[in-house]
Design a protein around this motif. Structure first.
Motif, PDB file in Angstrom:
ATOM      1  N   SER A  41       0.533  -1.604  -0.266  1.00  0.00           N
ATOM      2  CA  SER A  41       0.258  -0.165   0.125  1.00  0.00           C
ATOM      3  C   SER A  41       0.582   1.379   0.009  1.00  0.00           C
ATOM      4  CB  SER A  41      -0.841  -0.463   1.029  1.00  0.00           C
ATOM      5  OG  SER A  41      -0.079  -0.011   2.684  1.00  0.00           O
ATOM      6  N   VAL A  42       1.984   1.105   0.012  1.00  0.00           N
ATOM      7  CA  VAL A  42       3.410   2.445  -0.351  1.00  0.00           C
ATOM      8  C   VAL A  42       3.736   2.551  -1.337  1.00  0.00           C
ATOM      9  CG1 VAL A  42       4.937   3.846   1.309  1.00  0.00           C
ATOM     10  CG2 VAL A  42       2.659   2.188   2.617  1.00  0.00           C
ATOM     11  N   ILE A  43       4.765   1.344  -1.540  1.00  0.00           N
ATOM     12  CA  ILE A  43       5.439   1.078  -2.355  1.00  0.00           C
ATOM     13  C   ILE A  43       4.788   0.225  -3.747  1.00  0.00           C
ATOM     14  CG2 ILE A  43       7.438   0.223  -3.523  1.00  0.00           C
ATOM     15  CD1 ILE A  43       8.021   0.007  -0.020  1.00  0.00           C
TER      16      ILE A  43
ATOM     17  N   ALA B 105       1.273  10.537   1.702  1.00  0.00           N
ATOM     18  CA  ALA B 105       0.843  10.056   2.608  1.00  0.00           C
ATOM     19  C   ALA B 105       0.146   8.602   3.396  1.00  0.00           C
ATOM     20  CB  ALA B 105      -1.183  10.742   1.729  1.00  0.00           C
ATOM     21  N   ALA B 106       0.144   7.350   2.615  1.00  0.00           N
ATOM     22  CA  ALA B 106       0.465   6.855   3.399  1.00  0.00           C
ATOM     23  C   ALA B 106       1.736   5.848   3.784  1.00  0.00           C
ATOM     24  CB  ALA B 106       0.680   5.373   2.397  1.00  0.00           C
ATOM     25  N   PHE B 107       3.441   7.149   3.829  1.00  0.00           N
ATOM     26  CA  PHE B 107       4.271   6.858   4.044  1.00  0.00           C
ATOM     27  C   PHE B 107       4.643   7.257   5.977  1.00  0.00           C
ATOM     28  CE2 PHE B 107       8.353   7.826   5.300  1.00  0.00           C
ATOM     29  CZ  PHE B 107       9.215   6.507   5.519  1.00  0.00           C
ATOM     30  N   THR B 108       3.659   9.216   5.893  1.00  0.00           N
ATOM     31  CA  THR B 108       3.601   9.353   6.995  1.00  0.00           C
ATOM     32  C   THR B 108       2.584   9.090   8.259  1.00  0.00           C
ATOM     33  OG1 THR B 108       3.834  11.723   5.191  1.00  0.00           O
ATOM     34  CG2 THR B 108       2.783  11.703   7.728  1.00  0.00           C
ATOM     35  N   ASP B 109       2.452   8.263   7.588  1.00  0.00           N
ATOM     36  CA  ASP B 109       1.496   7.442   9.191  1.00  0.00           C
ATOM     37  C   ASP B 109       2.137   6.112   9.753  1.00  0.00           C
ATOM     38  OD1 ASP B 109      -0.940   8.977   8.451  1.00  0.00           O
ATOM     39  OD2 ASP B 109      -2.383   7.641   6.274  1.00  0.00           O
ATOM     40  N   LEU B 110       3.091   5.615   8.673  1.00  0.00           N
ATOM     41  CA  LEU B 110       3.498   4.779   9.997  1.00  0.00           C
ATOM     42  C   LEU B 110       3.979   4.914  10.909  1.00  0.00           C
ATOM     43  CD1 LEU B 110       4.683   2.879   5.878  1.00  0.00           C
ATOM     44  CD2 LEU B 110       2.643   2.214   7.542  1.00  0.00           C
TER      45      LEU B 110
ATOM     46  N   GLY C 251       9.227  15.622   4.483  1.00  0.00           N
ATOM     47  CA  GLY C 251       9.361  17.183   4.844  1.00  0.00           C
ATOM     48  C   GLY C 251       8.959  17.637   3.352  1.00  0.00           C
ATOM     49  N   GLN C 252       9.457  18.919   2.847  1.00  0.00           N
ATOM     50  CA  GLN C 252       9.004  19.516   1.539  1.00  0.00           C
ATOM     51  C   GLN C 252       9.205  18.918   0.307  1.00  0.00           C
ATOM     52  OE1 GLN C 252       7.243  22.703   2.103  1.00  0.00           O
ATOM     53  NE2 GLN C 252       6.883  22.449   4.213  1.00  0.00           N
ATOM     54  N   PRO C 253       8.498  19.097  -0.653  1.00  0.00           N
ATOM     55  CA  PRO C 253       9.002  17.962  -1.616  1.00  0.00           C
ATOM     56  C   PRO C 253       9.893  19.127  -2.316  1.00  0.00           C
ATOM     57  CG  PRO C 253       6.520  19.513  -1.785  1.00  0.00           C
ATOM     58  CD  PRO C 253       7.424  19.722  -0.928  1.00  0.00           C
ATOM     59  N   GLY C 254      10.186  18.305  -3.909  1.00  0.00           N
ATOM     60  CA  GLY C 254      11.537  19.118  -4.499  1.00  0.00           C
ATOM     61  C   GLY C 254      12.770  19.220  -4.077  1.00  0.00           C
TER      62      GLY C 254
ATOM     63  N   VAL D 176      12.035  14.135  -3.713  1.00  0.00           N
ATOM     64  CA  VAL D 176      10.601  13.585  -3.503  1.00  0.00           C
ATOM     65  C   VAL D 176       9.873  14.427  -4.320  1.00  0.00           C
ATOM     66  CG1 VAL D 176       9.579  14.232  -0.794  1.00  0.00           C
ATOM     67  CG2 VAL D 176      11.690  12.840  -1.120  1.00  0.00           C
ATOM     68  N   SER D 177       8.474  14.722  -4.737  1.00  0.00           N
ATOM     69  CA  SER D 177       7.612  15.614  -4.925  1.00  0.00           C
ATOM     70  C   SER D 177       6.986  15.626  -4.050  1.00  0.00           C
ATOM     71  CB  SER D 177       7.523  14.788  -6.278  1.00  0.00           C
ATOM     72  OG  SER D 177       6.615  13.490  -6.332  1.00  0.00           O
ATOM     73  N   TYR D 178       5.662  16.329  -4.685  1.00  0.00           N
ATOM     74  CA  TYR D 178       4.626  16.462  -3.496  1.00  0.00           C
ATOM     75  C   TYR D 178       3.786  15.217  -3.099  1.00  0.00           C
ATOM     76  CZ  TYR D 178       0.213  18.900  -1.734  1.00  0.00           C
ATOM     77  OH  TYR D 178      -0.435  19.463  -0.147  1.00  0.00           O
ATOM     78  N   ASP D 179       3.695  14.670  -3.888  1.00  0.00           N
ATOM     79  CA  ASP D 179       2.627  13.122  -3.316  1.00  0.00           C
ATOM     80  C   ASP D 179       3.270  12.096  -3.356  1.00  0.00           C
ATOM     81  OD1 ASP D 179       0.737  14.508  -3.750  1.00  0.00           O
ATOM     82  OD2 ASP D 179      -0.117  13.466  -5.992  1.00  0.00           O
TER      83      ASP D 179
END
Lengths: 336, 336
Positions: free
Chosen positions: A257-259, A271-276, A313-316, A329-332
């Motif tokens: 569900s993450v990769i 989003a999924a990563f942040t929840d782990l 963190g921040q994207p880009g 790292v992009s926005y999503d």
């Protein structure tokens, strides 16, 4: 320990490992023998068990040519030992010094690489499945300590396993280490019990190698603080060998569900990563790199920590990874 | 690092820790100062931040009386420093040698126990909530390495935390360590930048203490193998500080279905226990001992391993645990 007890212990440990890996009739086993007490004990233990399991043994010795006449004498001794046990064998000479020069690596790395390349050739020539190595609990303690020194996490602190898969020179083989539960004192006693006179590998006494520095200088200092420090290190490896697979199994549960695999790219959903949980985030990043790169060579803890930081963190942002890979790292998503 | 940079770093690290623990106006903070560079840096950093956070500082120094006139001079220096900063303080003399004799413990243990007992008294007298300690990343590396040597698993390898609860002489207090991300080289530079002349604690140079052996003999040997070994050890503690709470959270999930409180007894259900992953089995056993004994003092990895073995084996066995407890295994359950 009495004569019969030490012999029984070495045989029992070896038998348990052979059983655990499902050794069957007709299996072919290459046994690596340096001539020192550890590999000699292993050779005799395996020889005793060959009939019981029905496997065929093939001896292997590489002459590292590092100690002139002593190296020659080692090779001759090992050859005679194989002959006396009626075990077919291959002895090869390797020029470690020259190889080291051309490869610009440490003597230790050069010797190891040539040794395992040789084992791979013998495995291929003999149609063998396994290479048996004489690593003891002392070697395990040294390995764990070296990994502590060089910077390992849970994965590295597992140390060596009784059974591991390896690939050298394109040859896949299984490495067996039946003596990981036997100490160096015990292999010496085992050899004495059998009336064997193992060769003393003089290179073990040099402090040129990091491992020898650990063995001859650091561990004795530690033993002044805790005489049972080697047991502690072995126990640490056991504890990590339990905890690590559990964490990996938890990564298995969430991985899908993450990769996501994209064309030549691994994508990690932010989003999924942040929840782990933080622990799972770190182990999952390692998993993602493994999927993208097919190995974790040169990936350090600080790479992983930085990747997690970027994911949260921040994207880009981007980060260079070992093996010429980049982490973006992009926005999503994060991309490797 | 430039003068302003090092000052900024120490302030920022200290501020981050104060924020993280929710330091509020009117909080009372005891700061432990030996007179060495680390605690001196901490004192000045906290003094600078006192107005910003609105907390009140109280200085504390214990004279261990181990080095005669030098100890007296340390105490005088620290007292003057507190006065110059207009910080109220308590200085106390302790007879470590005598205490050691009566308690039959190591000099190191005696000094630590007297020191923390003193902090506890000051905390109580001042109605304080926190004791701030000047432990640096070098101390963290040494602590992790000492725990490796003495035989720790995941729990122990977490090392020290920025915030921890402690109880000494029946007084509960929170220990703050704002400088865990700052190295000893950096506290020295910080002191130099401020024109401070920290005292050199001569006892740090003795190798009588295990920690000093680690600092002066073992770590330098390790640095010959990996110059960044201290960073590796600190990173190891971070990695364990992530993985350990995750495993504990997994134990939380199953605890209720496996462990039951009986009158003065903790019962572990064997059937439910057997279904757990090996990693969780080991962490759950530690949890059960913690519930029964209220601490894990003197519980070793080998106790835990043996208890797991008994839980999975034949009934009717028992094992003596630290603190006079016994572990018994019946047909259905294990009892502590």
């Amino acid at each position: 320990m009495s004569q019969s007890k030490i012999r029984y212990k070495v045989q029992r440990d070896t038998r348990n490992v052979l059983r655990r890996v499902g050794m069957t009739t007709g299996s072919r086993l290459v046994v690596a023998v340096s001539g020192g007490q550890d590999s000699l004990a292993l050779l005799y233990a395996l020889h005793d068990l060959a009939a019981e399991f029905g496997f065929e043994l093939h001896g292997a010795h590489v002459n590292h040519s590092l100690r002139g006449a002593d190296s020659e004498a080692d090779a001759a001794f090992v050859g005679q030992t194989f002959q006396s046990l009626d075990i077919p064998y291959t002895v090869e000479q390797a020029d470690v010094s020259a190889f080291r020069e051309t490869q610009k690596i440490s003597l230790e790395d050069a010797a190891r690489q040539l040794r395992y390349d040789f084992f791979a050739r013998v495995v291929e020539q003999q149609g063998a499945d396994f290479v048996a190595l004489g690593h003891t609990s002392d070697d395990q303690a040294e390995t764990v300590l070296l990994r502590v020194i060089r910077g390992a996490g849970l994965a590295g602190l597992r140390g060596m396993d009784f059974l591991s898969d390896a690939e050298f020179s394109g040859v896949r083989m299984k490495l067996l280490r039946p003596l990981l539960g036997v100490s160096r004192l015990e292999t010496a006693e085992f050899c004495r019990t059998l009336g064997l006179q193992p060769r003393l590998d003089e290179s073990n006494l040099s402090t040129e190698f990091s491992r020898n520095r650990v063995r001859l200088e650091i561990l004795p200092q530690m033993e002044a603080i805790n005489p049972a420090v080697k047991d502690s290190l072995v126990r640490l490896s056991h504890s990590m060998a339990r905890d690590y697979p559990y964490l990996e199994s938890q990564v298995d549960r969430v991985e899908e569900s993450v990769i996501t695999f994209r064309t030549e790219m691994v994508e990690i959903d932010r989003a999924a990563f942040t929840d782990l949980a933080p622990a799972i985030q770190h182990h999952l990043i390692r998993r993602a790199v493994l999927l993208a790169k097919r190995d974790l060579i040169d990936l350090t803890q600080s790479h992983v920590e930085e990747m997690v930081r970027l994911m949260l963190g921040q994207p880009g942002k981007f980060l260079n990874l070992p093996g010429g890979l980049q982490f973006l790292v992009s926005y999503d998503s994060g991309f490797i």
